[in-house]
Design an enzyme around this catalytic site. Structure first.
Site, PDB file in Angstrom:
ATOM      1  N   CYS A   1       0.613  -1.274  -0.062  1.00  0.00           N
ATOM      2  CA  CYS A   1       0.546   0.350  -0.474  1.00  0.00           C
ATOM      3  C   CYS A   1       0.486   0.962   0.220  1.00  0.00           C
ATOM      4  O   CYS A   1       2.280   0.477   0.042  1.00  0.00           O
ATOM      5  CB  CYS A   1      -0.996   0.360   1.312  1.00  0.00           C
TER       6      CYS A   1
ATOM      7  N   ARG B   1       2.947   0.390  -5.357  1.00  0.00           N
ATOM      8  CA  ARG B   1       3.152  -0.642  -4.202  1.00  0.00           C
ATOM      9  C   ARG B   1       1.900  -1.043  -3.958  1.00  0.00           C
ATOM     10  O   ARG B   1       1.502  -2.355  -3.210  1.00  0.00           O
ATOM     11  CB  ARG B   1       3.267   1.025  -2.535  1.00  0.00           C
TER      12      ARG B   1
ATOM     13  N   TRP C   1      -3.336  -2.280  -1.751  1.00  0.00           N
ATOM     14  CA  TRP C   1      -2.596  -3.811  -1.874  1.00  0.00           C
ATOM     15  C   TRP C   1      -3.732  -4.629  -0.728  1.00  0.00           C
ATOM     16  O   TRP C   1      -2.620  -4.833   0.380  1.00  0.00           O
ATOM     17  CB  TRP C   1      -0.780  -3.834  -1.563  1.00  0.00           C
TER      18      TRP C   1
ATOM     19  N   ASN D   1      -1.396   1.734   6.183  1.00  0.00           N
ATOM     20  CA  ASN D   1      -0.681   0.784   5.173  1.00  0.00           C
ATOM     21  C   ASN D   1       0.231   0.292   6.591  1.00  0.00           C
ATOM     22  O   ASN D   1       1.351   0.785   7.540  1.00  0.00           O
ATOM     23  CB  ASN D   1       0.778   1.597   4.543  1.00  0.00           C
ATOM     24  N   GLY D   2       0.025  -1.246   6.343  1.00  0.00           N
ATOM     25  CA  GLY D   2       0.539  -2.240   7.081  1.00  0.00           C
ATOM     26  C   GLY D   2      -0.059  -3.302   7.854  1.00  0.00           C
ATOM     27  O   GLY D   2      -1.750  -3.194   7.084  1.00  0.00           O
TER      28      GLY D   2
ATOM     29  N   GLU E   1      16.607 -16.877 -11.523  1.00  0.00           N
ATOM     30  CA  GLU E   1      15.790 -14.936 -12.197  1.00  0.00           C
ATOM     31  C   GLU E   1      15.456 -14.868 -13.493  1.00  0.00           C
ATOM     32  O   GLU E   1      14.253 -14.611 -13.068  1.00  0.00           O
ATOM     33  CB  GLU E   1      17.100 -14.312 -12.008  1.00  0.00           C
TER      34      GLU E   1
ATOM     35  N   LYS F   1      11.420 -13.238 -13.423  1.00  0.00           N
ATOM     36  CA  LYS F   1      10.207 -12.458 -14.112  1.00  0.00           C
ATOM     37  C   LYS F   1       9.524 -13.660 -15.243  1.00  0.00           C
ATOM     38  O   LYS F   1       8.640 -12.757 -15.307  1.00  0.00           O
ATOM     39  CB  LYS F   1      11.918 -11.878 -14.940  1.00  0.00           C
TER      40      LYS F   1
ATOM     41  N   GLU G   1       6.430 -13.771 -13.154  1.00  0.00           N
ATOM     42  CA  GLU G   1       5.891 -12.766 -12.261  1.00  0.00           C
ATOM     43  C   GLU G   1       4.747 -11.916 -13.277  1.00  0.00           C
ATOM     44  O   GLU G   1       3.993 -11.280 -13.027  1.00  0.00           O
ATOM     45  CB  GLU G   1       6.613 -12.074 -11.360  1.00  0.00           C
TER      46      GLU G   1
ATOM     47  N   HIS H   1      16.684 -35.785 -12.561  1.00  0.00           N
ATOM     48  CA  HIS H   1      16.758 -37.158 -11.098  1.00  0.00           C
ATOM     49  C   HIS H   1      15.217 -35.910 -11.043  1.00  0.00           C
ATOM     50  O   HIS H   1      14.729 -36.465  -9.876  1.00  0.00           O
ATOM     51  CB  HIS H   1      17.483 -36.506 -10.102  1.00  0.00           C
TER      52      HIS H   1
ATOM     53  N   LYS I   1       5.303  -3.747  -5.284  1.00  0.00           N
ATOM     54  CA  LYS I   1       6.577  -3.650  -5.483  1.00  0.00           C
ATOM     55  C   LYS I   1       7.461  -3.785  -4.278  1.00  0.00           C
ATOM     56  O   LYS I   1       8.421  -4.392  -4.586  1.00  0.00           O
ATOM     57  CB  LYS I   1       6.926  -1.795  -6.184  1.00  0.00           C
TER      58      LYS I   1
END
Ligand code: M6R
Length: 586
Positions: free
Chosen positions: A2, A27, A72, A98-99, A463, A467, A470, A486, A581
């Site tokens: 947020c 955010r 968010w 926020n939190g 990585e 990318k 997501e 395996h 983010k």
């Protein structure tokens, strides 16, 4: 997560607040809202989705006291009722948060006489303050009394129409700062939305309450004892904060990596030497999440190969369960683009309790992580807005290489090598920026993509898979190339893409053998490297560099592959679903 923003000062138009909020959208972007003091009453507006289509009356409203929030969701569905600001019955009091309030259920029971509208944890704070106001306290005392019973992480902005000359800001384990401008005082989750108004910031500490009026602020602890917080002048960003000619921030951030790399290398040798002295007799543990975690895997490789220091890497969300079992001489090396990731901050807090020293590599100046560290290396890569981290990753790799080399007395020579690499990185981007779209278009219809690599190419594969998954929502996974047999080989059937990270390095021929094994089972083999091989059905060519520096050249085309695949699938790479983010909740 947020983003929150607030302002008190000369009357400004509503669109200044919504514009600042828009810059915090990275955010969280599932819903948003704003509240203004207009005349003697509070006017508010909330909407689901991104900050678009703002009603004219909100854009044009003139107010000297306002707050806003971009959400968010953590507690409660994504709808207008759960969107912030929360506003009391009678429209006298309003708040953004926020939190996470961990004890909200207990508090809600105690406030059973209050009428709750939303499913959020945040609304409980509004009612607590309202309850204290009803006992005759002023706003500052009501807020202080309320926050002292809260458990969890919270940054809050609160105002009341009964005390129209006050904006109250509270910070505890969620980011919040003040921006001092000519027009008045802003508060926001970070500097980004405020950088066009001011370069003067006050970084609030945990358990701070700021009482803000038009042209001054005072800071207190939760018991309302005064605390001193300085105004810092922060230099402006190295990169442009807009998208420039690019369609998306992510594309801009991929393309500017060669330039950013040069900037990241502007480092003081002295800090590197000081960090070496701290590391040399310590057991070193890298902690990080997501892309920063993948970057620390390179740190481990670089240090082991170059410096004779053998660090371990722990995902920051798992670190709290291991901290009690670490040796006494542990040094925690935290990596984070934002410096606000809750898992990292929580780990650092626990590590400090154990008496461990903290070194960090951070992008955002004076972020919570930077402030909690004994020594900091800044990435200097400018604002990273795209949710998918790109340029921070390449800066992290370059600086980890520089630090590992520095620990072996090779700071200057490593710096010279790295300064040459940015041209090769530029070539890698130029060579592939258009051709990679053919592959992206093909990926549009696939369900799974696998990435394989050996040695340093394995974290690179991790990585690249992160990318792709997501931002395109295609299932993507990475394996050490040698581990296919395996188990994962059972996943391969006709046409399944396997991306083989295979520069011409010391593990090249073993990797090619694994690619052949996958191809024999029907895989469509995409090779990326500096030398073509018959096993590849599609080849992404990159320039040749020294083995340890290949990651810097290999990653940009794979970032572009993820980007274009998402665009072909009509997904917004800057704002992938369910993500934000900065992850300021654990
Ligand atoms: O700001 P940080 O580097 O601490 O963020 C860590 C992760 O949340 C972040 O890298 C995330 O995984 C990105 N979406 C990856 O692209």
């Amino acid at each position: 997560m947020c983003g929150i923003v607030g302002f008190i000062g000369e009357p400004i138009k509503g669109k200044i607040i919504t514009g600042a909020l828009k810059k915090l959208e990275y955010r969280g972007y599932d819903s948003w809202g704003v509240a203004f003091l207009s005349g003697k009453k509070i006017t508010f507006f909330k909407a689901v989705g991104e900050i678009n289509g703002i009603p004219k009356k909100i854009q044009e409203i003139k107010s000297g006291l306002a707050i806003g929030h971009t959400r968010w969701a953590t507690h409660g569905k994504i709808n207008e009722v759960n969107a912030h600001p929360h506003v009391s019955a009678g429209n006298k009091l309003t708040l953004v948060h926020n939190g996470i309030i961990e004890n909200f259920s207990e508090l809600k029971k105690e406030l059973c006489s209050h009428n709750f509208c939303s499913e959020t944890d945040s609304e409980v704070v509004l009612h607590l303050i309202e309850e204290n106001l009803s006992k005759g306290m002023d706003l500052l005392h009501s807020v202080s009394k309320s926050v002292s019973v809260l458990k969890g992480s919270f940054s809050l902005l609160v105002f009341s129409s009964d005390e129209p000359d006050k904006l109250i800001a509270v910070k505890n384990e969620s980011p919040l700062l003040l921006g001092i401008s000519d027009k008045g005082i802003f508060a926001a989750s970070d500097q980004i939305p405020l950088s066009s108004f001011t370069d003067k910031f006050v970084f609030l500490e945990d358990k701070d309450i700021a009482l803000i009026s038009k042209n001054k602020f005072q800071c207190f602890d939760f018991d309302l004892n005064k605390v001193e917080r300085k105004i810092l002048k922060v230099k402006s960003d190295v990169t442009s904060s807009g998208k420039l000619k690019y369609s998306h921030f992510m594309l801009k951030e991929i393309m500017e990596q060669p330039f950013v790399l040069r900037n990241a290398l502007e480092q003081e040798k002295k800090i590197f030497n000081e960090i070496f002295l701290m590391m040399k007799n310590s057991s070193v543990f890298f902690i990080a999440n997501g892309t920063s975690f993948n970057a620390s895997l390179f740190g481990k490789e670089f240090f082991s190969r170059i410096s004779g220091i053998f660090p371990q890497v722990i995902d920051a969300s798992e670190f709290p369960y291991q901290v009690d079992f670490l040796p006494k001489n542990s040094l925690i090396f935290a990596l984070s683009q934002s410096g606000e990731t809750a898992d990292v901050l929580d780990s650092v807090k626990k590590a400090k309790k154990k008496g461990f020293k903290i070194v960090s590599m951070v992008n955002v100046f004076n972020s919570s992580l930077a402030r909690a560290s004994d020594k900091v290396i800044y990435l200097n890569c400018g604002e990273e807005i795209g949710v998918a981290s790109t340029k921070a990753f390449t800066s992290q790799i370059a600086l980890l290489y520089l630090l590992a080399s520095s620990c072996a007395g090779k700071f200057d020579s490593a710096l010279t090598e790295l300064k040459k690499v940015f041209l090769k990185m530029q070539q890698s981007i130029e060579l592939n920026k258009n051709s990679i779209k053919f592959l992206s278009e093909k990926f549009k219809s696939v369900k799974d993509v696998y990435f394989i690599g050996r040695s340093l190419n394995y974290p690179l594969a991790l990585e690249a898979a992160l990318k792709l998954k997501e931002i395109s929502y295609i299932h993507a996974e990475a394996f050490p190339a040698g581990s296919l047999k395996h188990g994962p080989l059972a996943l391969i059937s006709d046409g399944v893409p396997v991306i083989v990270v295979a520069p011409k390095d010391s593990v090249f021929s073993d990797t090619i053998n694994n690619a052949i094994e996958a191809k024999s089972r029907g895989a469509f083999i995409v090779g990326i490297g500096d030398e073509e091989n018959p096993v590849f059905d599609f080849f992404i060519k990159i320039p040749k560099v020294k083995e340890l520096l290949f990651p810097l050249i290999l990653i940009p085309p794979l970032q572009l592959l993820a980007f274009h695949t998402a665009v072909f699938l009509e997904r917004n790479p800057d704002k992938p679903r369910n993500l934000a983010k900065v992850c300021t909740v654990k």
